[in-house]
Design a protein around this motif. Structure first.
Motif, PDB file in Angstrom:
ATOM      1  N   HIS A 155      -8.051   5.967 -10.197  1.00 32.84           N
ATOM      2  CA  HIS A 155      -7.234   6.696  -9.655  1.00 32.84           C
ATOM      3  C   HIS A 155      -6.720   8.086 -10.716  1.00 32.84           C
ATOM      4  CE1 HIS A 155      -7.434   6.129  -4.944  1.00 32.84           C
ATOM      5  NE2 HIS A 155      -7.185   4.390  -5.778  1.00 32.84           N
ATOM      6  N   LEU A 197       0.314   7.732  -5.944  1.00 35.12           N
ATOM      7  CA  LEU A 197      -1.286   9.323  -5.276  1.00 35.12           C
ATOM      8  C   LEU A 197      -0.421  10.279  -5.079  1.00 35.12           C
ATOM      9  CD1 LEU A 197      -3.669   7.011  -3.764  1.00 35.12           C
ATOM     10  CD2 LEU A 197      -3.845   7.768  -6.147  1.00 35.12           C
ATOM     11  N   ASP A 198       0.869  10.222  -4.126  1.00 37.22           N
ATOM     12  CA  ASP A 198       1.230  11.474  -3.361  1.00 37.22           C
ATOM     13  C   ASP A 198       2.070  12.074  -4.460  1.00 37.22           C
ATOM     14  OD1 ASP A 198       0.690  10.836  -1.193  1.00 37.22           O
ATOM     15  OD2 ASP A 198       2.080   9.758  -0.494  1.00 37.22           O
ATOM     16  N   VAL A 252       1.008  -1.186   0.079  1.00 39.36           N
ATOM     17  CA  VAL A 252      -0.400   0.234  -0.486  1.00 39.36           C
ATOM     18  C   VAL A 252       1.431   1.210  -0.101  1.00 39.36           C
ATOM     19  CG1 VAL A 252      -0.606   0.467   2.652  1.00 39.36           C
ATOM     20  CG2 VAL A 252      -2.118   1.236   0.598  1.00 39.36           C
ATOM     21  N   ALA A 253       1.795   1.225   0.800  1.00 40.51           N
ATOM     22  CA  ALA A 253       2.672   2.103   0.346  1.00 40.51           C
ATOM     23  C   ALA A 253       3.329   2.690  -0.869  1.00 40.51           C
ATOM     24  CB  ALA A 253       4.133   1.740   1.233  1.00 40.51           C
ATOM     25  N   GLU A 254       4.024   1.703  -1.364  1.00 33.93           N
ATOM     26  CA  GLU A 254       4.084   2.232  -3.009  1.00 33.93           C
ATOM     27  C   GLU A 254       2.711   2.614  -3.787  1.00 33.93           C
ATOM     28  OE1 GLU A 254       6.331   0.146  -6.980  1.00 33.93           O
ATOM     29  OE2 GLU A 254       4.780  -1.173  -5.522  1.00 33.93           O
ATOM     30  N   ARG A 255       2.162   2.304  -3.695  1.00 32.92           N
ATOM     31  CA  ARG A 255       0.359   2.708  -4.358  1.00 32.92           C
ATOM     32  C   ARG A 255       0.067   4.691  -4.065  1.00 32.92           C
ATOM     33  NH1 ARG A 255      -1.402  -2.566  -3.134  1.00 32.92           N
ATOM     34  NH2 ARG A 255      -3.570  -1.502  -1.369  1.00 32.92           N
ATOM     35  N   GLN A 256       0.553   4.718  -2.316  1.00 33.77           N
ATOM     36  CA  GLN A 256       0.352   5.915  -1.447  1.00 33.77           C
ATOM     37  C   GLN A 256       1.065   6.600  -2.711  1.00 33.77           C
ATOM     38  OE1 GLN A 256      -2.390   6.775   0.363  1.00 33.77           O
ATOM     39  NE2 GLN A 256      -1.316   8.327  -0.577  1.00 33.77           N
ATOM     40  N   LYS A 257       2.657   6.023  -2.544  1.00 33.53           N
ATOM     41  CA  LYS A 257       3.641   7.189  -3.464  1.00 33.53           C
ATOM     42  C   LYS A 257       3.107   7.466  -4.583  1.00 33.53           C
ATOM     43  CE  LYS A 257       7.021   5.334  -5.477  1.00 33.53           C
ATOM     44  NZ  LYS A 257       8.604   4.529  -6.042  1.00 33.53           N
ATOM     45  N   ARG A 270      -0.324  14.287  -6.724  1.00 33.39           N
ATOM     46  CA  ARG A 270      -0.598  15.087  -6.306  1.00 33.39           C
ATOM     47  C   ARG A 270      -0.038  16.444  -6.167  1.00 33.39           C
ATOM     48  NH1 ARG A 270      -2.161  12.730  -1.392  1.00 33.39           N
ATOM     49  NH2 ARG A 270      -4.148  11.192  -2.327  1.00 33.39           N
ATOM     50  N   TRP A 308      -7.907   0.113  -9.833  1.00 34.76           N
ATOM     51  CA  TRP A 308      -7.071   1.017  -8.843  1.00 34.76           C
ATOM     52  C   TRP A 308      -6.491   2.133  -9.471  1.00 34.76           C
ATOM     53  CZ3 TRP A 308      -2.135   3.784  -7.414  1.00 34.76           C
ATOM     54  CH2 TRP A 308      -2.577   4.174  -6.647  1.00 34.76           C
TER      55      TRP A 308
END
Length: 145
Positions: free
Chosen positions: A126, A89-90, A82-87, A93, A122
């Motif tokens: 996004h 998105l961040d 999940v941290a990689e996916r969040q990277k 943004r 996914w």
């Protein structure tokens, strides 16, 4: 200021009392408070207090980047966590002027074991463009302009 020391004569808290706490040490000290006649519910974990985690600056090294820096193509076999996916998105943004696209190895790969959500679902959800198996020729043309 004088240090307070634990009353060593106090017996250890009952098992049902200890189950409420994260450690035996915490249970022992809270049991001492309660045993001295105070209502522990008035004090113990009675309210969550919000706080801000300071922002940190991170760096991302894309697999492929256009000469003008406005297009990034990431080649993925799978997402590690999940941290990689969040990277991603961040990054998206923080850098709205850079378009990030993904080429994934296979269709239908879940984002994690036993997930019903696939990588392409996914990514699409996004706002990322997705290709499967190979980089589309028009993407290569955009990359090499």
């Amino acid at each position: 200021m004088e240090a307070y020391t634990l009353n060593n004569t106090m017996s250890s808290p009952p098992m049902l009392f200890r189950a409420r706490f994260r450690s035996n040490y915490e249970a022992r000290l809270c049991y001492e408070i309660q045993s001295s006649g105070h209502n522990l519910d008035e004090f113990y974990e009675r309210q969550r207090i919000p706080y801000v985690v300071p922002a940190r600056t991170a760096q991302y090294l894309p697999d492929l980047m256009s000469r003008d820096g406005r297009l990034v193509i990431e080649i993925k076999g799978r997402f590690r966590d999940v941290a990689e996916r969040q990277k991603y998105l961040d990054f998206q943004r923080s850098n709205p002027e850079i378009e990030v696209r993904f080429v994934i190895q296979r269709a239908g790969v879940p984002i994690y074991k036993k997930s019903k959500t696939t990588q392409e679902a996914w990514l699409t959800k996004h706002g990322f463009k997705v290709a499967i198996g190979t980089i589309p020729k028009d993407w290569v043309a955009e990359l090499t302009r």
